[in-house]
Design a protein around this motif. Structure first.
Motif, PDB file in Angstrom:
ATOM      1  N   GLY A 112      28.891  47.677 -12.583  1.00  0.00           N
ATOM      2  CA  GLY A 112      28.836  48.727 -11.580  1.00  0.00           C
ATOM      3  C   GLY A 112      28.771  48.251 -10.154  1.00  0.00           C
ATOM      4  O   GLY A 112      28.791  49.081  -9.228  1.00  0.00           O
ATOM      5  N   SER A 113      28.704  46.937  -9.919  1.00  0.00           N
ATOM      6  CA  SER A 113      28.645  46.439  -8.542  1.00  0.00           C
ATOM      7  C   SER A 113      30.018  46.544  -7.885  1.00  0.00           C
ATOM      8  O   SER A 113      31.051  46.561  -8.555  1.00  0.00           O
ATOM      9  N   LYS A 172      32.915  55.160 -12.821  1.00  0.00           N
ATOM     10  CA  LYS A 172      32.063  55.188 -11.622  1.00  0.00           C
ATOM     11  C   LYS A 172      32.890  55.125 -10.345  1.00  0.00           C
ATOM     12  O   LYS A 172      32.445  55.564  -9.273  1.00  0.00           O
ATOM     13  N   LEU A 173      34.083  54.541 -10.435  1.00  0.00           N
ATOM     14  CA  LEU A 173      34.840  54.225  -9.223  1.00  0.00           C
ATOM     15  C   LEU A 173      35.169  55.437  -8.349  1.00  0.00           C
ATOM     16  O   LEU A 173      35.068  55.342  -7.114  1.00  0.00           O
ATOM     17  N   TRP A 220      38.616  56.761 -15.189  1.00  0.00           N
ATOM     18  CA  TRP A 220      38.756  57.179 -13.779  1.00  0.00           C
ATOM     19  C   TRP A 220      38.937  58.692 -13.691  1.00  0.00           C
ATOM     20  O   TRP A 220      38.262  59.361 -12.906  1.00  0.00           O
ATOM     21  N   LEU A 221      39.870  59.225 -14.494  1.00  0.00           N
ATOM     22  CA  LEU A 221      40.117  60.665 -14.429  1.00  0.00           C
ATOM     23  C   LEU A 221      38.909  61.459 -14.903  1.00  0.00           C
ATOM     24  O   LEU A 221      38.568  62.495 -14.317  1.00  0.00           O
ATOM     25  N   PRO A 263      28.928  56.835 -16.107  1.00  0.00           N
ATOM     26  CA  PRO A 263      30.340  56.574 -15.798  1.00  0.00           C
ATOM     27  C   PRO A 263      31.282  57.441 -16.627  1.00  0.00           C
ATOM     28  O   PRO A 263      31.199  57.470 -17.862  1.00  0.00           O
ATOM     29  N   GLY A 264      32.138  58.174 -15.940  1.00  0.00           N
ATOM     30  CA  GLY A 264      33.095  59.041 -16.626  1.00  0.00           C
ATOM     31  C   GLY A 264      32.504  60.317 -17.172  1.00  0.00           C
ATOM     32  O   GLY A 264      33.223  61.124 -17.762  1.00  0.00           O
ATOM     33  N   ARG A 265      31.213  60.508 -16.989  1.00  0.00           N
ATOM     34  CA  ARG A 265      30.524  61.672 -17.553  1.00  0.00           C
ATOM     35  C   ARG A 265      29.591  62.265 -16.496  1.00  0.00           C
ATOM     36  O   ARG A 265      28.382  62.003 -16.501  1.00  0.00           O
ATOM     37  N   PRO A 266      30.140  63.061 -15.580  1.00  0.00           N
ATOM     38  CA  PRO A 266      29.295  63.662 -14.540  1.00  0.00           C
ATOM     39  C   PRO A 266      28.214  64.555 -15.144  1.00  0.00           C
ATOM     40  O   PRO A 266      28.378  65.096 -16.250  1.00  0.00           O
TER      41      PRO A 266
END
Length: 491
Positions: free
Chosen positions: A56-57, A90-91, A116-117, A458-461
């Motif tokens: 995640g950095s 996360k990006l 990403w999507l 990540p990928g899961r808001p």
């Protein structure tokens, strides 16, 4: 409603070859080589911001003119058991607006593009859109259309779960199913009113107390061309195309009924139709890909409310299957409406029957919010489900259909009770209850979902989630495969 719950909720991939800033995913083992390739100025910058490849950095590496030249994104130990394959999700929340592309061998391009999507999703129905989001260029060699379809289907399902009950009742769930059917040439039939009371008495009883009428939504779809060959299961339909039925629990809001929930227990009950959202999201993927199967989606849609004609603890209700059910608790309504839908599905003798439901707190206590439980008697199918979950990064955990626990559902006045009446094995007894209503279908999977991300990953808001929808699509694609070149036909 002020807007369709099926409005697009995320941007898609940009065309391959578009000029973009490279994003280098770096695992622990990749960092020494990448570090050696940096210019002296870039190495000094990474040192100044204390970048390391921990998961995640991020380092936004500048060019000599001050513009952004590249992004370094830490993946951590990619070989470790705890590595999150959706970490690139996360990006979108870390990067400034702009166009980006994946670079290097550190990231699986298809998985990273999907992550990403999925991470780009925002529920924006009730407030102004935020700043522009970063966009990703489709990686070379991946099926960008497939990735976009999957992410769009997940977004549509998330929108449904996130929409509050004042804007999403049984009628609006029907609207969502009809909109889905219209896009793919499917047919929708809806049973309500007197016909519902006669043919689906449990669905009618659960929804009777609400001013928003209950209904049974029945969506059917098939590819236009059907080859005449046996199905994988040997239980083919007449034209050789296998039949798959998805059943989704559609409780638009659950007060608990007369066994009313405390206020804290109602706060997230807009998500009690998460099973219906997962079924519709999976159907979107299947129909969009044109898989070679006949698809049927059954959604009993109700609101479990409180009024003078609410069903009561101690009532004995008829069911479509002919079994009488004593009501031990009106807050165990989901299994009641699923029972009638499963009886209809079972009579059709499908090759595969899958139901999705936000059903029990017991499953959450056992497995937590991120790991849905699944139940099946079919050993081979259980292995396929687990493998599909790993492949789709949509994990599940099998729990036992321990037959002796069925005695906990015995009733002195009816064929069975809707609850066990004690604190033990709640998820198992709920699954055993459902199995009573689909006795002919061995290839039956029951998913007990949470349907919500309590915190962002990540990928899961944070918010609504259509757990197991991607798994089911991967399972069906692997089992039946195929795809259409012609538009689908209703039916």
């Amino acid at each position: 409603m002020t807007a369709s719950p099926l409005a697009p909720s995320h941007p898609g991939l940009l065309p391959a070859g578009t000029d973009a800033i490279p994003v280098h995913g770096l695992g622990t083992a990749d960092w020494p080589g990448a570090q050696a390739a940096l210019t002296a100025a870039q190495a000094a910058y990474c040192g100044a911001v204390d970048f390391s490849p921990k998961a995640g950095s991020l380092a936004l590496v500048p060019a000599e003119d001050g513009r952004l030249a590249a992004v370094l994104f830490g993946l951590g130990d990619t070989a470790g058991a705890a590595y999150d394959r959706l970490l690139p999700g996360k990006l979108p929340g870390l990067l400034p607006p702009g166009r980006y592309r994946l670079a290097g061998a550190g990231l699986d391009p298809a998985e990273a593009a999907l992550a990403w999507l999925l991470g780009s999703y925002r529920f924006g129905r009730y407030r102004a859109a935020g700043p522009d989001r970063p966009r990703l260029v489709a990686p070379e060699g991946v099926d960008a259309a497939e990735i976009g379809r999957i992410a769009a289907a997940v977004g549509l399902g998330r929108d449904l779960v996130n929409t509050p009950a004042n804007d999403l009742g049984p009628a609006e769930i029907e609207d969502a199913a009809r909109a889905l059917a219209e896009r793919h040439g499917a047919a929708v039939a809806v049973v309500s009113g007197e016909a519902l009371a006669r043919d689906f008495p449990l669905v009618h009883a659960v929804g009777a107390a609400s001013p928003r009428a209950p209904r049974l939504i029945d969506l059917t779809w098939a590819p236009r061309e059907a080859a005449r060959e046996p199905s994988a299961s040997g239980n083919a339909t007449e034209d050789g195309v296998p039949t798959v039925i998805l059943v989704g629990k559609g409780v638009a809001f659950d007060t608990g009924g007369l066994d009313i929930k405390p206020s804290a227990g109602m706060l997230l009950m807009k998500k009690d139709m998460g099973g219906a959202a997962a079924a519709l999201a999976a159907a979107e993927m299947v129909m969009g890909a044109g898989l070679r199967l006949r698809l049927r989606v059954l959604i009993p849609a109700v609101e479990n409310a409180v009024s003078g004609n609410a069903f009561r603890p101690g009532d004995v209700l008829a069911s479509r299957a002919g079994l009488s059910v004593e009501i031990g608790n009106t807050d165990a309504e989901g299994r009641l409406i699923l029972a009638d839908a499963l009886a209809l599905a079972d009579a059709a003798r499908p090759d595969l029957l899958i139901d999705f439901a936000t059903l029990t707190g017991a499953a959450r206590v056992a497995l937590g919010p991120d790991l849905p439980a699944f139940f099946t008697e079919d050993e081979a199918l259980a292995g396929e489900v687990a493998a599909a979950g790993r492949s789709a990064i949509d994990p599940v955990w099998r729990m036992p259909l321990h037959a002796p626990y069925a005695s906990l559902l015995e009733s002195r006045v009816a064929d069975l009770n809707n609850v066990a009446g004690g604190p033990f094995a709640g998820a198992i007894t709920a699954a055993l209850f459902l199995r009573r209503f689909a006795p002919q279908t061995r290839a039956h999977v029951h998913f007990d979902l949470y349907g919500w991300n309590p915190s962002a990953k990540p990928g899961r808001p944070e918010g609504g989630e259509v757990q197991t929808a991607r798994l089911v699509y991967a399972l069906l694609k692997d089992r039946y495969g195929g795809g259409r070149r012609e538009p689908p036909a209703g039916g």
